[in-house]
Design a protein around this motif. Sequence first.
Motif, short mmCIF file in Angstrom:
data_model
loop_
_atom_site.label_atom_id
_atom_site.label_comp_id
_atom_site.label_asym_id
_atom_site.label_seq_id
_atom_site.Cartn_x
_atom_site.Cartn_y
_atom_site.Cartn_z
N ALA A 234 8.89 72.33 94.45
CA ALA A 234 9.69 72.12 93.25
C ALA A 234 8.96 71.19 92.31
CB ALA A 234 11.05 71.54 93.63
N VAL A 235 9.01 71.50 91.00
CA VAL A 235 8.30 70.71 89.99
C VAL A 235 9.20 70.49 88.79
CG1 VAL A 235 6.03 71.54 90.73
CG2 VAL A 235 7.27 72.78 88.96
N ALA A 236 8.87 69.47 88.01
CA ALA A 236 9.68 69.17 86.83
C ALA A 236 9.59 70.28 85.80
CB ALA A 236 9.24 67.84 86.23
N GLU A 237 8.38 70.72 85.50
CA GLU A 237 8.14 71.77 84.51
C GLU A 237 7.04 72.70 85.02
OE1 GLU A 237 9.00 69.96 80.16
OE2 GLU A 237 7.29 69.06 81.20
N PRO A 238 7.37 73.91 85.42
CA PRO A 238 6.33 74.83 85.90
C PRO A 238 5.46 75.33 84.75
CG PRO A 238 8.47 75.92 85.88
CD PRO A 238 8.71 74.49 85.52
N THR A 239 4.21 74.91 84.73
CA THR A 239 3.29 75.31 83.67
C THR A 239 2.13 76.15 84.20
OG1 THR A 239 2.10 73.22 83.91
CG2 THR A 239 3.84 73.31 82.25
N ALA A 240 1.94 76.19 85.51
CA ALA A 240 0.86 76.98 86.09
C ALA A 240 1.22 78.47 86.07
CB ALA A 240 0.56 76.53 87.51
N SER A 241 0.20 79.30 86.15
CA SER A 241 0.39 80.75 86.15
C SER A 241 0.02 81.32 87.51
CB SER A 241 -0.49 81.40 85.07
OG SER A 241 -0.20 80.85 83.79
N LEU A 242 0.40 82.57 87.73
CA LEU A 242 0.03 83.25 88.97
C LEU A 242 -1.47 83.19 89.17
CD1 LEU A 242 2.28 86.45 88.99
CD2 LEU A 242 2.57 84.36 90.32
N ASP A 243 -1.87 82.92 90.41
CA ASP A 243 -3.27 82.85 90.84
C ASP A 243 -4.00 81.60 90.37
OD1 ASP A 243 -3.06 85.30 92.19
OD2 ASP A 243 -3.56 86.42 90.38
N ASP A 244 -3.30 80.68 89.68
CA ASP A 244 -3.91 79.38 89.40
C ASP A 244 -4.10 78.64 90.72
OD1 ASP A 244 -4.05 79.79 86.72
OD2 ASP A 244 -2.52 78.31 86.16
N VAL A 267 -1.24 79.72 93.51
CA VAL A 267 0.11 80.01 93.04
C VAL A 267 0.39 81.50 93.23
CG1 VAL A 267 1.71 79.99 91.09
CG2 VAL A 267 0.04 78.13 91.37
N ARG A 268 1.34 81.82 94.10
CA ARG A 268 1.70 83.22 94.37
C ARG A 268 3.00 83.61 93.70
NH1 ARG A 268 -3.15 84.99 95.24
NH2 ARG A 268 -4.07 84.41 97.26
N HIS A 269 3.86 82.61 93.42
CA HIS A 269 5.12 82.88 92.71
C HIS A 269 5.40 81.71 91.79
CE1 HIS A 269 6.01 86.17 95.51
NE2 HIS A 269 5.70 85.34 96.49
N VAL A 270 6.03 81.99 90.66
CA VAL A 270 6.47 80.94 89.74
C VAL A 270 7.95 81.15 89.47
CG1 VAL A 270 6.23 79.88 87.47
CG2 VAL A 270 4.20 80.79 88.64
N HIS A 271 8.76 80.13 89.78
CA HIS A 271 10.19 80.19 89.52
C HIS A 271 10.49 79.24 88.37
CE1 HIS A 271 10.74 82.36 93.31
NE2 HIS A 271 9.90 81.49 93.84
N GLU A 272 10.93 79.79 87.25
CA GLU A 272 11.19 78.97 86.08
C GLU A 272 12.46 78.15 86.25
OE1 GLU A 272 9.07 78.69 83.75
OE2 GLU A 272 7.75 80.38 84.23
N VAL A 273 12.61 77.12 85.43
CA VAL A 273 13.84 76.33 85.41
C VAL A 273 14.99 77.24 85.06
CG1 VAL A 273 15.03 74.41 84.32
CG2 VAL A 273 12.58 74.25 84.77
N ASP A 274 16.10 77.17 85.82
CA ASP A 274 17.20 78.10 85.55
C ASP A 274 18.11 77.59 84.45
OD1 ASP A 274 18.93 76.21 86.62
OD2 ASP A 274 19.15 77.23 88.53
N ALA A 275 19.16 78.37 84.15
CA ALA A 275 20.03 78.05 83.02
C ALA A 275 20.78 76.74 83.23
CB ALA A 275 21.03 79.20 82.82
N GLN A 276 20.98 76.35 84.48
CA GLN A 276 21.67 75.08 84.77
C GLN A 276 20.70 73.90 84.79
OE1 GLN A 276 22.46 78.00 86.70
NE2 GLN A 276 24.10 78.19 85.19
#
Length: 305
Positions: A234-244, A267-276
Amino acid sequence: MPSPSASSRLSPNEVPVGEPLVWSIVGVDGALLFEAGTTVTNLAARSFLFENFEPYKFEEAGADNANDSTQTANANANAGSPGDESSGHLTLDNIGLKIGARLGLRAAPGSAMYSSRVIGFSTPGARRARAVFITQPVISGHQPLDLARGEQVELVALTTRSVFQFACTVDAVCHEPFRYLVLSEPGNIRRLRARKFVRMTTRMPAHFFNASCEERTPQLGLIRDISPFGMSLAVAEPTASLDDRLRLSFRFHTDDTDVNIDCDAIVRHVHEVDAQGINGAYGLEFEKIEPSQRIALKSLMAEQV
């Protein structure tokens, strides 16, 4: 690890943003979150800190820095010839099972897995197979497992080579000078593949930076789950891309050893910050990790059985 005092509990307005810290920040268990001199980069990073950890101020007072390197797991992970098991016939002599090795034991397929350790071996003879002596199996929150002579048990053994599964028969149940079991020589030993390791839920802090970018300021993340082959971070702001490629640093304690791991992960998956506003996360696969460190992760997971 440092031990924070109750009076040093931090509030958000005490943690500066965008400037170097003059003291370290640690968790309630003493885990290092931000080292003195590093920077909490923005408000999102500070919010992440307080949402996921209980931060305390830790000021050095002549003690070793909380980020000093600690001894990693025993380098015996490379012990022995890599061809010992290549024949496909696995025995007690070539799987690396030693006194002190951790065992998982269950009395019936699908039943709870109890924890035990190897305490000795008998000497084989012309008419006598080799026996294995183990401590009485226990599991947190339950009574020790009582077994009777003649019962068959299934075991999972963590060794410096790999993780193996086999069956034994209880040859004797002993009560003096303490409770222990004598098991028959294992039959049909087989190596467990990586997929046998499910992710272990955890809340360990980790530090990382994106090695694929020029900006390499370490950031704080939270390991939500982990296996010997990857993690969810878990991260504050996901800025990396797949395969970084991320450079990771984290520590844990297993088998009375402090383990400090610095490794690369893809990085194999990136889960963005959700609506909540729930934190984003990376699904990571370890790319480069020392064999001894992978064994240490397996040991950490074996402690949970």
